[in-house]
Design an enzyme around this catalytic site. Structure first.
Site, short mmCIF file in Angstrom:
data_model
loop_
_atom_site.label_atom_id
_atom_site.label_comp_id
_atom_site.label_asym_id
_atom_site.label_seq_id
_atom_site.Cartn_x
_atom_site.Cartn_y
_atom_site.Cartn_z
N GLY A 1 0.79 -1.23 0.00
CA GLY A 1 0.00 0.00 0.00
C GLY A 1 0.82 1.27 0.00
O GLY A 1 0.36 2.31 -0.49
N GLU A 2 2.03 1.22 0.53
CA GLU A 2 2.88 2.42 0.55
C GLU A 2 3.44 2.77 -0.83
O GLU A 2 4.10 3.79 -1.00
CB GLU A 2 4.03 2.23 1.55
CG GLU A 2 3.67 2.60 2.97
CD GLU A 2 2.56 1.73 3.56
OE1 GLU A 2 1.69 2.27 4.27
OE2 GLU A 2 2.56 0.52 3.31
N TRP B 1 -2.60 -7.58 4.40
CA TRP B 1 -1.33 -8.27 4.63
C TRP B 1 -1.25 -8.96 5.99
O TRP B 1 -0.16 -9.39 6.41
CB TRP B 1 -0.16 -7.31 4.44
CG TRP B 1 -0.27 -5.96 5.09
CD1 TRP B 1 -0.85 -4.85 4.57
CD2 TRP B 1 0.22 -5.60 6.39
NE1 TRP B 1 -0.75 -3.80 5.45
CE2 TRP B 1 -0.09 -4.23 6.58
CE3 TRP B 1 0.89 -6.28 7.40
CZ2 TRP B 1 0.23 -3.54 7.75
CZ3 TRP B 1 1.23 -5.60 8.57
CH2 TRP B 1 0.91 -4.25 8.72
N ASP C 1 -1.90 6.79 8.83
CA ASP C 1 -1.34 5.46 8.55
C ASP C 1 -1.82 4.41 9.54
O ASP C 1 -1.08 3.54 9.95
CB ASP C 1 0.20 5.53 8.54
CG ASP C 1 0.83 4.27 7.94
OD1 ASP C 1 0.12 3.50 7.27
OD2 ASP C 1 2.03 4.04 8.18
N ASP D 1 -3.39 1.52 9.57
CA ASP D 1 -3.87 0.27 8.98
C ASP D 1 -4.78 -0.47 9.96
O ASP D 1 -4.53 -0.47 11.17
CB ASP D 1 -2.70 -0.68 8.69
CG ASP D 1 -1.60 -0.05 7.88
OD1 ASP D 1 -1.45 -0.43 6.73
OD2 ASP D 1 -0.88 0.82 8.43
#
Length: 563
Positions: A206-207, A257, A318, A320
């Site tokens: 995703g980054e 992930w 960020d 997640d």
């Protein structure tokens, strides 16, 4: 008389485990969906990533308990080594959860390694090495979180976004399928999940501004059965939460992930999704950005998303939400518990996604607050480009990807907590394929941090006990029927706590930082606790060296002395 590993009618001669390296006994041939579904009825084994589909990371084994744990000692150590280390720009660590089937252990490592080991002695039975191209782009480390087993095969993903089926007896590759675009920045780090006749994997990356997806493959043949994207394209449900113009959705992140959980009765999997991309610059992706930072309830037969709950609409920090969704029941309700990186403990009705309760689980939360309707809303936002802003928890989260546990005996959750802040400075960047797409510079506050292992009552959301530490707790915890909770520290200590009081009962210095998921199993009535150790570094700022633990990769297995 030959010793045997005996389990539910399956017996394996000890002699068959002491032969030439390159061969393991056929213990995985009859690992079926039905056995995995009833995994907790085989407490001597650890058949799937969390030990069972519910994600509780709980074992009924009680041979090691609060009365005798002080006598726990190393039974064997497997030195994994780091030869052939991938030469790319990222670091590596040992993050797997070892699986055990009738005395045989299967464990994955960094850089494409998979091993089969004798669970009694640590003898290597076979090894497999997948070649990783040196130009593979990685955000957050050369890591792999584990394998799955079924129908004579060991399933694993690779850094260059392949999913493999290995012969469980020889380690030879049976089939190999690509499920991600490495040139675009996609990769694979998740432990696969076997449900029915499918092996299910999520994407990483995703980054790099990729579009997250969940994929299912036929266990026997590797045939690709379905794919579900976590960011809808224009016209699909949820697309209204992305800009109508441009292609923000096409590079929207939301990767999966960390392994999902599964309720066979509801026929629903629960997968957490990652941050939107870019991580911190929300100006290019106005809207709530579904289905990022969410739990999605997915039909395993066709990949259909049945419902969702978004923890962090339009995430700017960020946060997640990939982390485990632990299934449990309370007062007759089917619920799930989730400790989010944002610092809040969520309890949801897993039949429909209804919010039941949300409470903080870490002391410092400055980015958001709980509204009157029970939702969590941001109250602090990134400032203009070039102007730093400090916030807690930092992007590493109040809990990282490593997992909490739940004990049906105590009816408590146990969570590894990180009390760490950070400072970000916006840096607007144009998207370029294969280049990190962060949207900010990040500095983790390494001088003002703490951690704990904390126990929470899901009926109230209240903390029951806390074991405090002066460094963050960055490894998964394990709960057992012996009323014990095991957890490792970044500084190398492996600890056992009383599950009811939090009292530290036992500690062993392994010599390297913990960033993995311990598991437990038994052979001939002797209980073992297995924990991989070894942590290179973390791109967002946690360096085990700063905590005093050297890097060394090994699998420690503990047991009580034989009587």
């Amino acid at each position: 008389m030959t010793d045997s590993y005996v389990d539910a009618g399956h017996a394996v001669d000890q002699a068959s485990l002491s032969g030439v390296v390159g061969s393991a006994p056929p213990v995985v041939r009859d690992v079926t969906y039905d056995r995995i579904r009833e995994a907790r009825s085989e407490p001597q084994n650890w058949l799937t990533y969390y030990g069972a589909y519910d994600g509780q990371r709980y074992s009924p084994l009680d041979h090691v308990n609060t009365e005798n744990v002080r006598r726990l000692a190393p039974a064997w150590v497997f030195q994994a080594g780091a030869s052939g280390l991938y030469a790319g720009p990222s670091t590596y660590s040992f993050e797997a959860a070892p699986l055990v089937v009738d005395g045989v252990m299967y464990v994955s490592g960094w850089d494409g390694w998979v091993w089969a080991l004798d669970g009694r002695t640590g003898q290597e039975l076979w090894r497999y090495k997948h070649a990783i191209p040196s130009d593979t782009q990685l955000c957050c480390g050369n890591v792999n979180r584990g394998v799955a087993v079924a129908k004579g095969k060991v399933f694993v993903v690779t850094l260059n976004a392949h999913v493999l089926a290995l012969d469980a007896e020889t380690g030879e590759c049976v089939w190999d399928k690509t499920y991600g675009d490495v040139q675009a920045g996609e990769s694979g780090t998740v432990a696969p999940l076997v449900v029915k006749d499918l092996v299910i994997v999520g994407s990483s990356g995703g980054e790099f501004g990729v579009r997250g997806h969940l994929d299912a493959f036929d266990v026997d043949t590797g045939r690709h059965v379905w794919r579900t994207y976590t960011v809808p394209r224009p016209g699909e449900p949820g697309s209204e939460t992305w800009p109508a113009d441009g292609e923000a959705w096409a590079r929207g992140g939301g990767n999966l992930w960390v392994t999902g959980t599964f309720d066979p009765e509801l026929n629903l999997m629960y997968w957490g999704t990652g941050n939107p991309a870019p991580d911190f610059d929300g100006s290019v992706r106005e809207g709530d950005n579904l289905y990022t930072d969410s739990v999605i309830a997915v039909d395993p037969d066709n990949g259909e998303i049945r419902w969702h709950y978004q923890y962090n609409p339009h995430d700017l920090w960020d946060y997640d939400s990939n982390m485990e969704h632990i299934l449990f029941e309370l007062d007759g309700r089917k619920l799930l518990g989730h400790f989010n990186k944002n610092g809040y403990f969520f309890v949801l009705d897993r039949t429909n996604g209804e919010l039941v309760r949300v409470t903080p689980f870490v002391d410092r939360i400055t980015w958001g607050e709980i509204d009157a309707d029970g939702t969590v809303t941001a109250k602090v936002f990134p400032k203009d480009e070039g102007e730093p802003v400090r916030f807690w928890p930092g992007p590493g989260g109040a809990k990282e990807w490593t997992h909490a546990a739940y004990s049906p005996r105590t009816q408590l959750f146990y969570v590894p907590v990180q009390d760490v802040g950070a400072e970000i400075t916006l840096r607007h960047r144009e998207f370029k394929e294969g280049i990190p797409y962060w949207g900010a510079g990040v500095v983790v506050d390494s001088k003002d941090m703490a951690g704990s292992v904390s126990a929470f009552d899901p009926a109230t959301g209240k903390e029951v006990w806390r074991w405090r530490n002066d460094v963050p707790m960055c490894a998964s915890v394990l709960a057992t029927g012996g009323d014990l909770v095991f957890a490792g520290e970044p500084t190398g200590e492996f600890n056992a706590f009383d599950a009811r009081t939090g009292k530290l009962l036992w500690q062993f210095q392994t010599g390297s930082g913990h960033h993995s998921s311990p598991t437990t199993y038994s052979i001939d009535g002797r209980q073992y606790i297995a924990v991989p150790v070894g942590w290179g570094s973390w791109v967002e700022g946690f360096l085990p060296g700063m905590f005093g633990a050297p890097h060394g990769d090994a699998l420690f297995v503990f047991a009580l002395p034989e009587e």
